[in-house]
Design a protein around this motif. Structure first.
Motif, PDB file in Angstrom:
ATOM      1  N   HIS A  52       0.784  -1.235   0.000  1.00  0.00           N
ATOM      2  CA  HIS A  52       0.000   0.000   0.000  1.00  0.00           C
ATOM      3  C   HIS A  52       0.817   1.286   0.000  1.00  0.00           C
ATOM      4  O   HIS A  52       0.271   2.350  -0.216  1.00  0.00           O
ATOM      5  N   ASN A  55       3.597   2.144  -3.677  1.00  0.00           N
ATOM      6  CA  ASN A  55       3.028   2.674  -4.920  1.00  0.00           C
ATOM      7  C   ASN A  55       3.527   4.089  -5.139  1.00  0.00           C
ATOM      8  O   ASN A  55       3.822   4.487  -6.258  1.00  0.00           O
ATOM      9  N   CYS A  56       3.598   4.844  -4.071  1.00  0.00           N
ATOM     10  CA  CYS A  56       3.960   6.257  -4.185  1.00  0.00           C
ATOM     11  C   CYS A  56       5.259   6.603  -3.469  1.00  0.00           C
ATOM     12  O   CYS A  56       5.968   7.501  -3.888  1.00  0.00           O
ATOM     13  N   ALA A 107       2.315  17.298  -4.424  1.00  0.00           N
ATOM     14  CA  ALA A 107       3.452  17.203  -3.511  1.00  0.00           C
ATOM     15  C   ALA A 107       4.161  15.882  -3.768  1.00  0.00           C
ATOM     16  O   ALA A 107       3.527  14.907  -4.158  1.00  0.00           O
ATOM     17  N   LEU A 124       2.816   8.734  13.972  1.00  0.00           N
ATOM     18  CA  LEU A 124       2.646   8.011  12.716  1.00  0.00           C
ATOM     19  C   LEU A 124       1.415   7.111  12.764  1.00  0.00           C
ATOM     20  O   LEU A 124       0.603   7.089  11.834  1.00  0.00           O
ATOM     21  N   LEU A 128      -1.922   7.513  10.358  1.00  0.00           N
ATOM     22  CA  LEU A 128      -2.487   6.475   9.494  1.00  0.00           C
ATOM     23  C   LEU A 128      -3.950   6.202   9.819  1.00  0.00           C
ATOM     24  O   LEU A 128      -4.721   5.781   8.969  1.00  0.00           O
ATOM     25  N   MET A 151      -1.815  13.660   0.779  1.00  0.00           N
ATOM     26  CA  MET A 151      -1.970  12.207   0.596  1.00  0.00           C
ATOM     27  C   MET A 151      -3.424  11.781   0.730  1.00  0.00           C
ATOM     28  O   MET A 151      -4.077  12.114   1.701  1.00  0.00           O
ATOM     29  N   PRO A 152      -3.927  11.027  -0.263  1.00  0.00           N
ATOM     30  CA  PRO A 152      -5.297  10.515  -0.120  1.00  0.00           C
ATOM     31  C   PRO A 152      -5.334   9.369   0.889  1.00  0.00           C
ATOM     32  O   PRO A 152      -4.293   8.832   1.261  1.00  0.00           O
ATOM     33  N   VAL A 154      -5.348   6.091   1.307  1.00  0.00           N
ATOM     34  CA  VAL A 154      -5.139   4.939   0.434  1.00  0.00           C
ATOM     35  C   VAL A 154      -5.647   3.631   1.039  1.00  0.00           C
ATOM     36  O   VAL A 154      -5.777   2.630   0.347  1.00  0.00           O
ATOM     37  N   LEU A 239       1.823  -1.823  10.941  1.00  0.00           N
ATOM     38  CA  LEU A 239       2.485  -1.019   9.902  1.00  0.00           C
ATOM     39  C   LEU A 239       3.460  -0.021  10.526  1.00  0.00           C
ATOM     40  O   LEU A 239       4.594   0.136  10.063  1.00  0.00           O
ATOM     41  N   MET A 243       7.516   0.228  10.158  1.00  0.00           N
ATOM     42  CA  MET A 243       8.211   1.461   9.757  1.00  0.00           C
ATOM     43  C   MET A 243       9.232   1.884  10.811  1.00  0.00           C
ATOM     44  O   MET A 243      10.259   2.475  10.499  1.00  0.00           O
TER      45      MET A 243
HETATM   46  C1  HEC Z   1      -1.343   7.505  -3.877  1.00  0.00           C
HETATM   47  C2  HEC Z   1      -0.029   7.847  -3.428  1.00  0.00           C
HETATM   48  C3  HEC Z   1       0.339   7.568  -1.977  1.00  0.00           C
HETATM   49  C4  HEC Z   1       0.290   6.348  -1.339  1.00  0.00           C
HETATM   50  C5  HEC Z   1      -0.133   5.004  -1.910  1.00  0.00           C
HETATM   51  C6  HEC Z   1       0.770   6.598   0.009  1.00  0.00           C
HETATM   52  N1  HEC Z   1       1.088   7.898   0.165  1.00  0.00           N
HETATM   53 FE1  HEC Z   1       1.895   8.763   1.829  1.00  0.00          FE
HETATM   54  N2  HEC Z   1       1.964  10.547   0.891  1.00  0.00           N
HETATM   55  C7  HEC Z   1       1.593  10.787  -0.415  1.00  0.00           C
HETATM   56  C8  HEC Z   1       1.842  12.176  -0.736  1.00  0.00           C
HETATM   57  C9  HEC Z   1       1.554  12.841  -2.086  1.00  0.00           C
HETATM   58  C10 HEC Z   1       2.396  12.763   0.430  1.00  0.00           C
HETATM   59  C11 HEC Z   1       2.886  14.191   0.587  1.00  0.00           C
HETATM   60  C12 HEC Z   1       1.740  15.058   0.890  1.00  0.00           C
HETATM   61  C13 HEC Z   1       2.103  16.481   1.195  1.00  0.00           C
HETATM   62  O1  HEC Z   1       3.280  16.788   1.453  1.00  0.00           O
HETATM   63  O2  HEC Z   1       1.161  17.265   1.184  1.00  0.00           O
HETATM   64  C14 HEC Z   1       2.446  11.722   1.432  1.00  0.00           C
HETATM   65  C15 HEC Z   1       2.909  11.900   2.725  1.00  0.00           C
HETATM   66  C16 HEC Z   1       3.074  10.925   3.662  1.00  0.00           C
HETATM   67  C17 HEC Z   1       3.591  11.103   4.994  1.00  0.00           C
HETATM   68  C18 HEC Z   1       4.054  12.422   5.592  1.00  0.00           C
HETATM   69  C19 HEC Z   1       2.906  13.068   6.280  1.00  0.00           C
HETATM   70  C20 HEC Z   1       3.212  14.454   6.793  1.00  0.00           C
HETATM   71  O3  HEC Z   1       2.559  14.866   7.762  1.00  0.00           O
HETATM   72  O4  HEC Z   1       4.094  15.117   6.247  1.00  0.00           O
HETATM   73  C21 HEC Z   1       3.603   9.886   5.604  1.00  0.00           C
HETATM   74  C22 HEC Z   1       4.052   9.571   7.014  1.00  0.00           C
HETATM   75  C23 HEC Z   1       3.083   8.939   4.654  1.00  0.00           C
HETATM   76  N3  HEC Z   1       2.767   9.577   3.480  1.00  0.00           N
HETATM   77  C24 HEC Z   1       2.939   7.588   4.914  1.00  0.00           C
HETATM   78  C25 HEC Z   1       2.381   6.684   4.021  1.00  0.00           C
HETATM   79  C26 HEC Z   1       2.196   5.277   4.324  1.00  0.00           C
HETATM   80  C27 HEC Z   1       2.609   4.595   5.607  1.00  0.00           C
HETATM   81  C28 HEC Z   1       1.616   4.730   3.234  1.00  0.00           C
HETATM   82  C29 HEC Z   1       1.150   3.295   3.075  1.00  0.00           C
HETATM   83  C30 HEC Z   1       0.005   2.942   3.868  1.00  0.00           C
HETATM   84  C31 HEC Z   1       1.436   5.784   2.240  1.00  0.00           C
HETATM   85  N4  HEC Z   1       1.916   6.946   2.748  1.00  0.00           N
HETATM   86  C32 HEC Z   1       0.868   5.594   0.985  1.00  0.00           C
HETATM   87  C33 HEC Z   1       1.058   9.878  -1.287  1.00  0.00           C
HETATM   88  C34 HEC Z   1       0.849   8.532  -1.030  1.00  0.00           C
END
Ligand code: HEC
Length: 284
Positions: A52, A55-56, A107, A124, A128, A151-152, A154, A239, A243
């Motif tokens: 999950h 992907n990103c 972003a 963290l 989540l 971040m959506p 997910v 999770l 991490m």
């Molecule tokens: C569809 C794409 C996508 C997926 C899949 C994704 N993320 Fe993200 N995530 C992002 C983006 C884009 C940002 C940066 C957003 C921003 O800076 O506004 C982000 C930011 C974050 C951050 C930083 C939050 C913060 O407060 O700065 C964390 C922690 C994080 N993701 C954890 C995860 C974890 C754990 C997973 C798996 C469950 C996950 N992400 C899956 C797109 C994704």
């Protein structure tokens, strides 16, 4: 063995309710934490992570072959956990390019290698679990811990969809006499919440007058996902646990070593006290 098992289940059953305010609203967490020595939890966390998050995001300091630390064989790693490469010596790379991500989400998703350390595991875990539906945003989601993050949600298929209720407390000169009464009411509501909640103080300047208000947001359970809320809680604890391992693979060993050193030091201390008594016995 039995004691270890008991200890591990105790740690999972522990439901901490703590709050923090590091860089964002003050957040009250209601949820589960997992134990670093619980290998099954780390394995489940690894699976969630590669399915999950990669992907990103990348985890560029983590190599797949390190996962043998978690009692996984190279074959198990290759078959179940490697989706973005077929070389087991590779680091964990993201499936999408930073450029596409920037275009789609506005972003670049940060590298997650040391995220648990900079973010803290409590925060963290709460992040989540902190996603909720927000139709005022283009991506359709928002987050209690990291407001207006790009971040959506997910994992919404697993968790279901939550919404948030915001309650504003401010002085009205009648029932809520003054600012401190408003603050006290807001704090009471914040502490009483049995779901995740945030507490914010808003100060706004209007026509040379300062308007102060306190906003308490509480998570409201919405539609069901594939997991029940307690199951999702445990999954997010797993999770986060994984991490935390990625951020510091030697932590468990370091803690064990620390305990050993403290034990040896306490023996030395006892010996020193005994020696002192022996030396001074004849003086008195
Ligand atoms: C569809 C794409 C996508 C997926 C899949 C994704 N993320 Fe993200 N995530 C992002 C983006 C884009 C940002 C940066 C957003 C921003 O800076 O506004 C982000 C930011 C974050 C951050 C930083 C939050 C913060 O407060 O700065 C964390 C922690 C994080 N993701 C954890 C995860 C974890 C754990 C997973 C798996 C469950 C996950 N992400 C899956 C797109 C994704």
């Amino acid at each position: 063995m039995k004691a270890k098992f008991l200890l591990a289940s105790l740690a999972v059953a522990l439901i901490p309710s703590l709050s923090f305010a590091a860089g964002g609203p003050e957040v009250k967490i209601v949820g589960t934490t997992a134990d670093r020595t619980d290998v099954a939890s780390l394995q489940r966390g690894a699976r969630l992570f590669v399915n999950h998050c990669l992907n990103c995001h990348s985890a560029q300091y983590m190599r797949y072959n390190r996962l043998t630390d978690l009692k996984l064989t190279p074959d198990q790693i290759k078959q179940n956990l490697m989706f973005t490469t077929d070389k087991i010596g590779d680091t964990m790379k993201a499936a999408i390019s930073p450029k596409d991500a920037k275009e789609w989400f506005g972003a670049v998703p940060p590298d997650l290698s040391v995220m648990a350390r900079s973010y803290t595991t409590e925060r963290l875990g709460a992040y989540l679990r902190g996603f909720y539906k927000d139709d005022t945003r283009e991506i359709g989601w928002n987050n209690l811990v990291s407001p207006n993050i790009g971040m959506p949600h997910v994992l919404h298929e697993l968790s279901g969809t939550n919404t948030v209720k915001a309650t504003v407390f401010k002085a009205d000169g009648k029932e809520v006499k003054d600012d401190s009464a408003a603050k006290a009411l807001a704090q009471k509501a914040f502490i009483a919440s049995n779901t995740m909640a945030t507490f914010e103080h808003h100060v706004e300047k209007k026509d040379n007058k300062v308007e102060s208000s306190y906003i308490v947001k509480t998570m409201v359970p919405g539609t069901d996902g594939r997991m029940t809320p307690p199951q999702f809680d445990v999954a997010m604890a797993d999770l986060t646990n994984f991490m935390d391992y990625v951020a510091e693979p030697h932590k468990a060993k370091r803690i064990q070593l620390g305990i050993l050193v403290m034990f040896l030091l306490s023996i030395l201390l006892a010996a020193a006290i005994w020696l002192k008594k022996e030396f001074w016995k004849d003086v008195h």
